[in-house]
Motif scaffolding. Structure first.
Motif, PDB file in Angstrom:
ATOM      1  N   TYR A  46       0.837  -1.193   0.000  1.00 24.08           N
ATOM      2  CA  TYR A  46       0.000   0.000   0.000  1.00 24.08           C
ATOM      3  C   TYR A  46       0.870   1.239   0.000  1.00 24.08           C
ATOM      4  O   TYR A  46       1.741   1.392   0.855  1.00 24.08           O
ATOM      5  N   ILE A  88      -0.650   4.427  -0.308  1.00 22.78           N
ATOM      6  CA  ILE A  88      -1.599   5.501  -0.032  1.00 22.78           C
ATOM      7  C   ILE A  88      -2.325   5.977  -1.295  1.00 22.78           C
ATOM      8  O   ILE A  88      -3.526   6.187  -1.266  1.00 22.78           O
ATOM      9  N   TYR A 132      10.174   4.032   9.941  1.00 24.68           N
ATOM     10  CA  TYR A 132       9.785   5.362   9.457  1.00 24.68           C
ATOM     11  C   TYR A 132      10.224   5.556   8.006  1.00 24.68           C
ATOM     12  O   TYR A 132       9.465   6.049   7.174  1.00 24.68           O
ATOM     13  N   PHE A 160       7.322   6.205   5.616  1.00 26.55           N
ATOM     14  CA  PHE A 160       7.051   7.604   5.309  1.00 26.55           C
ATOM     15  C   PHE A 160       8.046   8.231   4.342  1.00 26.55           C
ATOM     16  O   PHE A 160       7.866   9.365   3.930  1.00 26.55           O
ATOM     17  N   GLU A 161       9.112   7.517   3.994  1.00 25.99           N
ATOM     18  CA  GLU A 161       9.986   8.029   2.941  1.00 25.99           C
ATOM     19  C   GLU A 161       9.767   7.249   1.646  1.00 25.99           C
ATOM     20  O   GLU A 161       9.735   7.804   0.568  1.00 25.99           O
ATOM     21  N   PHE A 164       7.052   5.195   1.348  1.00 26.74           N
ATOM     22  CA  PHE A 164       5.611   4.934   1.311  1.00 26.74           C
ATOM     23  C   PHE A 164       5.272   3.469   1.101  1.00 26.74           C
ATOM     24  O   PHE A 164       4.376   3.128   0.346  1.00 26.74           O
ATOM     25  N   MET A 207       3.656   1.318   3.124  1.00 23.37           N
ATOM     26  CA  MET A 207       2.882   1.234   4.357  1.00 23.37           C
ATOM     27  C   MET A 207       2.648  -0.212   4.795  1.00 23.37           C
ATOM     28  O   MET A 207       2.551  -0.503   5.982  1.00 23.37           O
ATOM     29  N   ALA A 242       5.901  -1.492   6.352  1.00 27.57           N
ATOM     30  CA  ALA A 242       6.091  -0.832   7.652  1.00 27.57           C
ATOM     31  C   ALA A 242       5.119  -1.401   8.694  1.00 27.57           C
ATOM     32  O   ALA A 242       5.489  -1.576   9.863  1.00 27.57           O
ATOM     33  N   GLN A 258       4.375   3.226  16.872  1.00 23.84           N
ATOM     34  CA  GLN A 258       4.607   2.914  15.459  1.00 23.84           C
ATOM     35  C   GLN A 258       3.465   2.124  14.845  1.00 23.84           C
ATOM     36  O   GLN A 258       3.187   2.239  13.660  1.00 23.84           O
ATOM     37  N   ILE A 296       0.637   4.481  11.428  1.00 24.02           N
ATOM     38  CA  ILE A 296       0.397   4.264   9.997  1.00 24.02           C
ATOM     39  C   ILE A 296      -1.095   4.308   9.669  1.00 24.02           C
ATOM     40  O   ILE A 296      -1.514   5.116   8.832  1.00 24.02           O
ATOM     41  N   TYR A 304      -2.305   7.833  10.192  1.00 19.07           N
ATOM     42  CA  TYR A 304      -1.862   8.735   9.131  1.00 19.07           C
ATOM     43  C   TYR A 304      -2.737   8.577   7.896  1.00 19.07           C
ATOM     44  O   TYR A 304      -3.130   9.563   7.259  1.00 19.07           O
ATOM     45  N   ILE A 305      -3.055   7.324   7.568  1.00 20.16           N
ATOM     46  CA  ILE A 305      -3.871   7.079   6.381  1.00 20.16           C
ATOM     47  C   ILE A 305      -5.234   7.754   6.531  1.00 20.16           C
ATOM     48  O   ILE A 305      -5.695   8.468   5.628  1.00 20.16           O
ATOM     49  N   SER A 321      -4.930  11.570   6.476  1.00 19.92           N
ATOM     50  CA  SER A 321      -4.634  12.111   5.152  1.00 19.92           C
ATOM     51  C   SER A 321      -5.867  12.021   4.258  1.00 19.92           C
ATOM     52  O   SER A 321      -6.091  12.899   3.426  1.00 19.92           O
ATOM     53  N   LYS A 322      -6.698  10.958   4.451  1.00 21.64           N
ATOM     54  CA  LYS A 322      -7.950  10.888   3.674  1.00 21.64           C
ATOM     55  C   LYS A 322      -8.898  12.025   4.075  1.00 21.64           C
ATOM     56  O   LYS A 322      -9.680  12.506   3.275  1.00 21.64           O
ATOM     57  N   PHE A 365       8.092  13.418  16.519  1.00 19.60           N
ATOM     58  CA  PHE A 365       7.641  12.392  15.582  1.00 19.60           C
ATOM     59  C   PHE A 365       6.361  12.822  14.848  1.00 19.60           C
ATOM     60  O   PHE A 365       6.317  12.832  13.613  1.00 19.60           O
ATOM     61  N   ILE A 398       5.795  13.955  10.837  1.00 14.28           N
ATOM     62  CA  ILE A 398       5.006  13.189   9.881  1.00 14.28           C
ATOM     63  C   ILE A 398       3.894  14.024   9.272  1.00 14.28           C
ATOM     64  O   ILE A 398       3.634  13.941   8.075  1.00 14.28           O
TER      65      ILE A 398
END
Lengths: 306, 284
Positions: free
Chosen positions: A51, A53, A261, A265-266, A268, A270, A273, B127, B131, B134-135, B138-139, B218, B222
């Motif tokens: 994934y 994003i 990370y 996030f660099e 992507f 996901m 990660a 952590q 993720i 964030y998803i 961002s949506k 952190f 992000i």
């Protein structure tokens, strides 16, 4: 008849209490579901997908885990670096904390001032500013080399570019922030019954003997609790590794959280990660279980002393 | 004989003070060095790297550093950090106190289970949550805003809820009962009985929250990509980027400036912090 009325009244009261209770905790409950439970479930799903994003997640089964364990040498290198860091930095920090706590465990004047001095690094320690400072301290023209030259030693080493030493600059930074552990140990030392030392004096025990036969056993629960808790935190160290070394040189400081990370996030990735995060979660859960299984000991200890 | 033992004790005390003070100074040396170096001129900064005291103190580094980078000055970063920290701290402390009252004072179904869940959340590595969070954020179009940083604070934080519950358990139940007899509702009891008594705990909690939010790196890293939105911590990282042209004097100055609120708070309120750490037994 009367009895039934009171039970139904108390049942009604209990219903009201339930309502009031859930009303008060509702902010947390909502956050718990929306920001913890659902993300954890989503993370399981994501770990089986690719994934980025932008495009929808693509199911790849166990491929992320397979890649992680068998095809990604950087993964194991990051695991090794993280364990090396956590297993040296945490004991070192606790040893320093205990030594200083013992030094300050006196009724002499000025102790409060010293305690504050030793605690200052912990106050500022997590910040980016200190990480930036640390990078300069160990830089080629930095403070450490300047001191070495001052004493006529060769002061040209690039500490942060040296695969052998770079990780030690980060370990030193962690050990420098021993303040919180020191305060906890100080509180623990004050709770050790004084009579134990008195009777040891009568028996003619020296300071070393007293340390190993009284102080250490009495503090064991606190030491153990701190050891496990700080190891858990040591496994997710991030800021100093990103700022001071950015994982280098040769990935020797590419700690788990930093690598995760970078993947997430660099690059992507996901899914990858998330798979990494799940392994971290399992290890943390295991360590937490150790605390809970042994908690009867240290909880008992606290209530007994009080 | 007696004089000798007094002399012995005095010399021991002296030894203690000399040794402890030397160790303490060694510990704060790097920070003093940072402060001293930030006042050195460009010619001096690399000449006597180790010295704490600039020969010709100058504010040049502060003036140069404050200009920031990419046309955004440190006024913006400082203001962003302040707004973020104050809002997030206020939200965290208020919501945590409300939730703590529910856990500490009301008997409801499933309480013990939920309380245990709350304690466990303190151990979950961030952590694994970041993720999926964030998803979703961002949506929602929340990236590059402060919403993902501040909104979660409205739901309380486990550390502070736990801390306040511990504190409330020390408040005598008779006070609640007396208020109840006087006809106070739960909300009134919380507001008029508990909150005033909790002032020290709320204060200690606010200081901890201020520290952690001020130093938070952190999440801002992000979620914030636009330099105009940067907090101090993210800005310092870009400002000191080793691949760019680096004016170390200015970096020292801005780093030290970002530490000042934290250091001032510590000097003013260290008593509260020491108590907070010693009683919760948790990290600080």
């Amino acid at each position: 008849m009367k009895k039934r009325a009171t039970t139904s009244a108390s049942a009604g009261r209990q219903r009201l209490d339930n309502l009031a209770g859930y009303l008060f905790i509702s902010p947390w409950l909502f956050g718990f579901l929306a920001l913890t439970v659902i993300p954890i479930i989503a993370s399981i799903f994501l770990s089986f997908t690719n994934y980025d994003i932008l495009s929808p997640p693509r199911w790849v089964g166990l491929q992320n885990f397979k890649k992680m364990f068998f095809e990604d040498p950087r993964y194991w290198k990051s695991v090794r670096a993280t364990l090396y860091y956590a297993l040296t930095a945490v004991p070192l920090r606790l040893i320093v904390a205990l030594s200083v706590a013992m030094l300050l465990n006196t009724s002499r004047r000025g102790v409060a001032l010293y305690r504050a001095l030793f605690y200052v690094p912990s106050v500022v320690g997590d910040s980016v500013a200190v990480a930036v400072m640390w990078r300069q301290i160990f830089g080629g023209d930095g403070l450490v080399n300047a001191f070495l030259r001052l004493f006529g030693l060769p002061g040209k080493r690039l500490w942060l570019a040296d695969p052998q030493f770079a990780i030690w600059t980060l370990i030193l930074l962690a050990a420098w922030q021993f303040g919180s552990a020191m305060l906890i140990f100080l509180a623990g030392l004050k709770q050790i019954p004084y009579e134990l030392y008195e009777s040891a004096d009568i028996d003619g025990a020296g300071p070393v003997r007293k340390f190993f036969s009284i102080t250490i056993p009495q503090l064991t629960p606190i030491i153990f609790f701190n050891l496990v808790m700080q190891t858990i935190n040591g496994l997710i160290v991030f800021t100093p590794a990103l700022i001071i070394t950015n994982g280098g040189p040769l990935d020797t400081t590419n700690f788990y959280a930093l690598y995760l990370y970078k993947r997430g996030f660099e690059n992507f990735q996901m899914g990858y990660a998330s798979a990494m995060a799940w392994i971290l979660m399992l290890v943390t859960a295991l360590l937490t279980l150790v605390i809970f299984k042994t908690s009867s000991r240290w909880v008992f200890y606290e209530s007994e002393v009080k | 004989m007696k004089a000798q033992s007094t002399a012995h004790r005095v010399s021991r005390t002296l030894l203690f003070h000399v040794f402890t003070a030397a160790c303490g100074l060694l510990m704060v040396y790097p920070i003093l060095w940072l402060a001293g170096s930030s006042l050195k001129g460009p010619s001096e900064i690399w000449r006597k790297v180790y010295s704490l005291f600039p020969e010709h103190p100058t504010l040049e580094n502060y003036i140069n550093g404050w200009k920031g980078f990419g046309g955004v000055s440190f006024t913006v970063y400082y203001r962003n950090s302040l707004v973020y920290t104050v809002l997030a701290t206020a939200f965290t402390i208020v919501s945590s106190a409300v939730v703590a009252f529910g856990f500490a004072r009301i008997r409801f179904k499933g309480k013990n289970f939920l309380f245990a869940c709350m304690l466990v959340t303190m151990m979950i590595p961030p952590q694994i949550l970041i993720i999926p969070q964030y998803i979703v954020f961002s949506k929602l179009g929340w990236v590059n805003t402060y919403l993902p940083l501040i909104v979660p604070r409205l739901f309380g934080q486990a550390f502070f809820i736990f801390m306040f519950v511990q504190f409330m358990r020390g408040i005598p139940l008779e006070l609640d009962e007396a208020a109840q007899i006087d006809g106070c509702s739960r909300g009134r009891i919380f507001w008029s009985v508990h909150l005033p008594l909790m002032k020290p705990a709320l204060f200690t909690g606010s200081i901890f929250s201020f520290y952690w939010t001020w130093n938070d790196f952190f999440a801002p890293l992000i979620y914030l990509n636009n330099p105009k939105r940067y907090t101090l911590s993210v800005a310092l990282r870009s400002f000191s980027d080793p691949s760019g042209l680096t004016d170390w004097g200015a970096i020292f100055a801005m780093s030290f400036l970002s530490l000042i609120p934290v250091i001032v708070l510590f000097i003013a309120f260290q008593r509260f912090l020491v108590q907070g750490i010693a009683t919760t037994g948790l990290k600080g």
